[in-house]
Design a protein around this motif. Sequence first.
Motif, PDB file in Angstrom:
ATOM      1  N   SER A  99      22.176  10.820 -31.213  1.00 55.34           N
ATOM      2  CA  SER A  99      22.708  11.793 -32.159  1.00 55.34           C
ATOM      3  C   SER A  99      24.217  11.979 -31.984  1.00 55.34           C
ATOM      4  CB  SER A  99      21.978  13.127 -32.044  1.00 55.34           C
ATOM      5  OG  SER A  99      22.220  13.746 -30.805  1.00 55.34           O
ATOM      6  N   ILE A 100      24.723  11.901 -30.757  1.00 59.25           N
ATOM      7  CA  ILE A 100      26.174  11.970 -30.546  1.00 59.25           C
ATOM      8  C   ILE A 100      26.849  10.818 -31.281  1.00 59.25           C
ATOM      9  CG2 ILE A 100      28.038  11.737 -28.856  1.00 59.25           C
ATOM     10  CD1 ILE A 100      26.234  13.157 -26.828  1.00 59.25           C
ATOM     11  N   ARG A 101      26.271   9.627 -31.134  1.00 61.81           N
ATOM     12  CA  ARG A 101      26.834   8.457 -31.824  1.00 61.81           C
ATOM     13  C   ARG A 101      26.844   8.671 -33.334  1.00 61.81           C
ATOM     14  NH1 ARG A 101      27.179   3.313 -29.932  1.00 61.81           N
ATOM     15  NH2 ARG A 101      26.097   2.550 -31.788  1.00 61.81           N
ATOM     16  N   ARG A 102      25.791   9.249 -33.888  1.00 61.22           N
ATOM     17  CA  ARG A 102      25.744   9.500 -35.327  1.00 61.22           C
ATOM     18  C   ARG A 102      26.811  10.501 -35.757  1.00 61.22           C
ATOM     19  NH1 ARG A 102      22.259   7.043 -39.106  1.00 61.22           N
ATOM     20  NH2 ARG A 102      21.225   5.476 -37.854  1.00 61.22           N
ATOM     21  N   PHE A 103      27.015  11.551 -34.973  1.00 61.81           N
ATOM     22  CA  PHE A 103      28.052  12.527 -35.304  1.00 61.81           C
ATOM     23  C   PHE A 103      29.419  11.855 -35.331  1.00 61.81           C
ATOM     24  CE2 PHE A 103      25.075  15.852 -35.096  1.00 61.81           C
ATOM     25  CZ  PHE A 103      25.680  17.042 -35.466  1.00 61.81           C
ATOM     26  N   TRP A 104      29.671  10.986 -34.367  1.00 62.10           N
ATOM     27  CA  TRP A 104      30.964  10.308 -34.316  1.00 62.10           C
ATOM     28  C   TRP A 104      31.090   9.272 -35.415  1.00 62.10           C
ATOM     29  CZ3 TRP A 104      35.378  11.267 -31.772  1.00 62.10           C
ATOM     30  CH2 TRP A 104      35.331  12.319 -30.855  1.00 62.10           C
ATOM     31  N   ARG A 105      30.016   8.565 -35.696  1.00 58.76           N
ATOM     32  CA  ARG A 105      30.069   7.564 -36.762  1.00 58.76           C
ATOM     33  C   ARG A 105      30.311   8.228 -38.111  1.00 58.76           C
ATOM     34  NH1 ARG A 105      25.233   3.878 -36.560  1.00 58.76           N
ATOM     35  NH2 ARG A 105      26.249   3.203 -34.671  1.00 58.76           N
ATOM     36  N   HIS A 108      32.016  13.576 -38.246  1.00 55.80           N
ATOM     37  CA  HIS A 108      31.632  14.961 -38.544  1.00 55.80           C
ATOM     38  C   HIS A 108      32.696  15.906 -38.007  1.00 55.80           C
ATOM     39  CE1 HIS A 108      29.233  18.627 -38.597  1.00 55.80           C
ATOM     40  NE2 HIS A 108      28.435  17.994 -39.457  1.00 55.80           N
ATOM     41  N   PRO A 109      33.044  16.943 -38.761  1.00 54.01           N
ATOM     42  CA  PRO A 109      34.086  17.863 -38.291  1.00 54.01           C
ATOM     43  C   PRO A 109      33.728  18.587 -36.989  1.00 54.01           C
ATOM     44  CG  PRO A 109      33.239  18.540 -40.456  1.00 54.01           C
ATOM     45  CD  PRO A 109      32.575  17.263 -40.095  1.00 54.01           C
ATOM     46  N   LYS A 110      32.464  18.717 -36.679  1.00 56.98           N
ATOM     47  CA  LYS A 110      32.027  19.402 -35.447  1.00 56.98           C
ATOM     48  C   LYS A 110      31.621  18.414 -34.357  1.00 56.98           C
ATOM     49  CE  LYS A 110      32.156  23.521 -37.286  1.00 56.98           C
ATOM     50  NZ  LYS A 110      33.083  24.530 -36.882  1.00 56.98           N
ATOM     51  N   ARG A 111      32.098  17.186 -34.435  1.00 55.15           N
ATOM     52  CA  ARG A 111      31.671  16.166 -33.475  1.00 55.15           C
ATOM     53  C   ARG A 111      32.056  16.521 -32.040  1.00 55.15           C
ATOM     54  NH1 ARG A 111      35.796  14.363 -36.447  1.00 55.15           N
ATOM     55  NH2 ARG A 111      37.659  13.652 -35.371  1.00 55.15           N
ATOM     56  N   TRP A 112      33.213  17.111 -31.827  1.00 58.39           N
ATOM     57  CA  TRP A 112      33.609  17.483 -30.468  1.00 58.39           C
ATOM     58  C   TRP A 112      32.748  18.630 -29.953  1.00 58.39           C
ATOM     59  CZ3 TRP A 112      36.026  14.749 -27.085  1.00 58.39           C
ATOM     60  CH2 TRP A 112      36.932  13.766 -27.496  1.00 58.39           C
ATOM     61  N   HIS A 113      32.461  19.600 -30.809  1.00 57.15           N
ATOM     62  CA  HIS A 113      31.618  20.727 -30.408  1.00 57.15           C
ATOM     63  C   HIS A 113      30.249  20.218 -29.967  1.00 57.15           C
ATOM     64  CE1 HIS A 113      34.728  22.487 -32.858  1.00 57.15           C
ATOM     65  NE2 HIS A 113      34.334  23.709 -32.565  1.00 57.15           N
ATOM     66  N   TYR A 114      29.671  19.348 -30.802  1.00 52.03           N
ATOM     67  CA  TYR A 114      28.343  18.834 -30.475  1.00 52.03           C
ATOM     68  C   TYR A 114      28.375  17.949 -29.243  1.00 52.03           C
ATOM     69  CZ  TYR A 114      23.847  16.641 -30.610  1.00 52.03           C
ATOM     70  OH  TYR A 114      22.610  16.201 -30.244  1.00 52.03           O
ATOM     71  N   THR A 115      29.433  17.187 -29.066  1.00 50.38           N
ATOM     72  CA  THR A 115      29.536  16.319 -27.885  1.00 50.38           C
ATOM     73  C   THR A 115      29.532  17.148 -26.606  1.00 50.38           C
ATOM     74  OG1 THR A 115      30.750  14.659 -29.167  1.00 50.38           O
ATOM     75  CG2 THR A 115      30.930  14.539 -26.766  1.00 50.38           C
TER      76      THR A 115
END
Length: 138
Positions: A99-105, A108-115
Amino acid sequence: MSATADTTTEASSVAPRVQSNSPADRFMRRLLRLPEGKTSTDAEARSAFQKSIVITACRCIVMYLVLPFVLPIVGVASGVGPAIGLVIGVLAMIAIVYSIRRFWRADHPKRWHYTVFASVIIGFLIYLSVKDIIELTS
């Protein structure tokens, strides 16, 4: 008037994003081994996030409700907990990384938050996996 607002919202959600080129973003993309130029959608990122949360929630339900309370009532040996926990924990970590990879791919504007959030969960799962391994070997 609402029809105009709806089409504007739909068009903006479909518009392609320009990937950030900050050094930190480039580092994370290399660390996650994401191919250049390949993107995914916000919906794919959300779907991957939901799946990883479901797997992690199932792990918690199994480890903290089923194993300590249900299995002893049914008469199943209590020593199977660490082995099951280890397998489910590894699956949860794989799903979270996916899911981290999907957020980065999806950029997503919240990719750092989710990471950060996902990394804390992975750290906790690693701690629990080490405890399970220690319990299995002792």
